[in-house]
Design an enzyme around this catalytic site. Structure first.
Site: not given
Ligand code: LLP
Length: 474
Positions: A281, A323-325, A363, A367, A394-395, A423
């Site tokens: 986290g 458990e960091p990512g 992302r 987010y 196309c967005e 991510y």
């Protein structure tokens, strides 16, 4: 390789030095967000791991994920060494591979003596194929399939059990010879701590209203069940994770204290908890104003809280896991794009389009994440434009960066978005049937391909055209 120098000239003519290791000498704000080995070379180009980014793009194409090996190994060591320094018991750092799971990344973190957290059979398969031993792997997920459970126990992994359905499935598997040779299963229990933290709603997991983990208000039933089933379960530990991209230290300290209370409670049911996993986290710096604690600043108080609580309660120190990512891999990588079309709407905004977008970095649209960019072939050219970096999908929402400060750009320039290690690839898609980018690992002037660019053939690899739809060629 062209010779390099770590200094450049700012807009006002004064010298600045790029961020190197823990030095805080960076003056130019954007460049402090680059990987550790970043430099500007004599051609005014960005160089990472001793490789000119523009040369990498010529060789491997764009978009291109560029992963700096030095940054990744340094972060692994910072975690490992901080636990060694501040915790008197045993410790293991697990890499939360959901942040970026591929063979090379798993192999690097394992070579730094980290274990691996996987969140699906696919991540588990990748970790094992990269050469990681099952006993270093912990399997998560709030809805593991039977096949995933069997795969995990047969590979010697620890299962982080999330809910009653899974406990019951394991009991059934043990009795039905599903994987009976592996009983008792080595498990941890994931509990919801009921701790809130400040981050995006989608990546908060610690609050009571969460799909993850056992309800901490029903621990008696849980511990009683697990202890009655001691022939099925070797319950070694407890796990909790409160969320991601967190800058506050207090929630993790509260969690650490709470987990020792859980451990004590488990002991009253005869369950000997020897491992506590406080999750991941820790946030990273995506923009200049982000100010997360360092790895050491995050680890130290957690160790202190656990040691004190164990000492006060006369408990032996458990093995401490985290458990960091994101904080391991997030700032180790940049994404290089080629700039193509641009569109200026007078008085409104100027769009600059790149050859990737929400498919290689979902992302921002998911987010509202904010990124910063530099132009790899114009590193010291003064920032003179405010532009919006659009992807090619196309967005309308496919915007990578709003109001980016850049030097004047033209088609063919190489735009580098920073902090894309976590991510991005792992959440990438083939939206609009864009092939996924390649990724290279850079260090000591060498670049090694770690993910091949997808081809159009790759895009239809899994497509099936039923006979009756095939064009009659006669
Ligand atoms: N452990 C568990 C059980 C997790 O669910 C996660 C992240 C981690 C560890 C690692 O957390 P980290 O150290 O990376 O913050 N896709 C989102 C992030 C989702 C996080 C999911 N779980 C994003 O792009 O921000």
């Amino acid at each position: 390789m062209v010779s390099t120098h770590p200094a450049g000239v700012q807009e006002n003519g004064s010298k600045y030095i790029l961020s190197q290791g823990n030095q805080k000498e960076t003056v130019s704000p954007n460049q402090s967000l680059l990987p550790l080995s970043a430099k500007i070379n004599d051609r005014d180009h960005l160089e990472i791991g001793g490789c000119d980014v523009t040369t990498l793009v010529k060789q491997f194409g764009s978009p291109l994920y560029i992963l700096d090996e030095e940054s990744l190994r340094t972060a692994c060591r910072q975690y490992r060494d901080s636990f060694k320094q501040y915790y008197q018991g045993e410790s293991t750092v697990l890499y939360a591979s959901k942040a970026w799971n591929c063979l090379a990344v798993c192999a690097i973190v394992a070579s730094e003596d980290l274990g691996i957290d996987v969140a699906s059979g696919g991540e588990l398969y990748t970790a094992i194929q990269s050469g990681v031993n099952g006993d270093k792997i912990y399997l998560h997920s709030n809805n593991k399939s039977r096949e995933e459970l069997i795969f995990a126990v047969e590979s010697g992994c620890t299962i982080v059990v999330d809910n009653w359905y899974e406990l019951n499935t394991l009991v059934e598997l043990a009795s039905k010879n599903g994987s009976s040779s592996c009983v008792p299963y080595r498990i941890m229990l994931r509990l919801t701590p009921g701790i809130d933290c400040h981050t995006h709603d989608y990546i908060r997991t610690g609050q009571l209203d969460s799909k993850f983990g056992f309800d901490p208000n029903a621990l008696d039933d849980l511990f009683a069940f697990v202890s009655e089933q001691s022939s099925v379960f070797n319950c070694v530990g407890l796990h909790a994770h409160i969320g991601s991209q967190i800058f506050e230290k207090q929630p993790h300290q509260d969690l650490a204290a709470l987990m020792v209370e859980w451990l004590r409670k488990a002991a009253t049911y005869g369950i000997n908890i020897s491992e506590l996993n406080v999750g991941g986290g820790l946030g990273i710096k995506y923009i200049e104003s982000d100010d997360p604690p360092s790895i050491e600043e995050w680890v130290k108080p957690i160790c202190q809280v656990i040691e004190k609580a164990c000492l006060d309660g006369n408990l032996p120190l458990p093995k401490l896991l985290c458990e960091p990512g994101r904080s391991l891999i997030g700032t180790t990588c940049v994404t290089a794009y080629s700039i193509g079309a641009s569109k200026e709407i007078p008085g409104i905004r100027k769009y600059i389009a790149v050859d990737g977008g929400m498919s290689d970095n979902p992302r921002p649209i998911t987010y509202q994440s904010i990124y910063r960019a530099v132009v790899a072939n114009k590193m010291t050219v003064p920032l003179s434009e405010t532009v919006t970096i659009a992807g090619k999908h196309c967005e309308s929402g496919d915007i990578l960066i709003k109001d980016a400060q850049l030097p004047k750009t033209e088609a063919g320039d190489i735009l580098v978005v920073m902090g894309t290690g976590a991510y991005n690839y792992s959440m990438s898609s083939n939206y609009n049937r864009l092939p996924r980018p390649a990724a290279v690992l850079v260090g000591n002037g060498e670049a090694s391909l770690i993910l091949q660019r997808e081809s159009y053939q790759d895009l239809i690899r899994q497509d099936c055209l039923p006979e009756r739809l095939k064009k009659n060629e006669q």
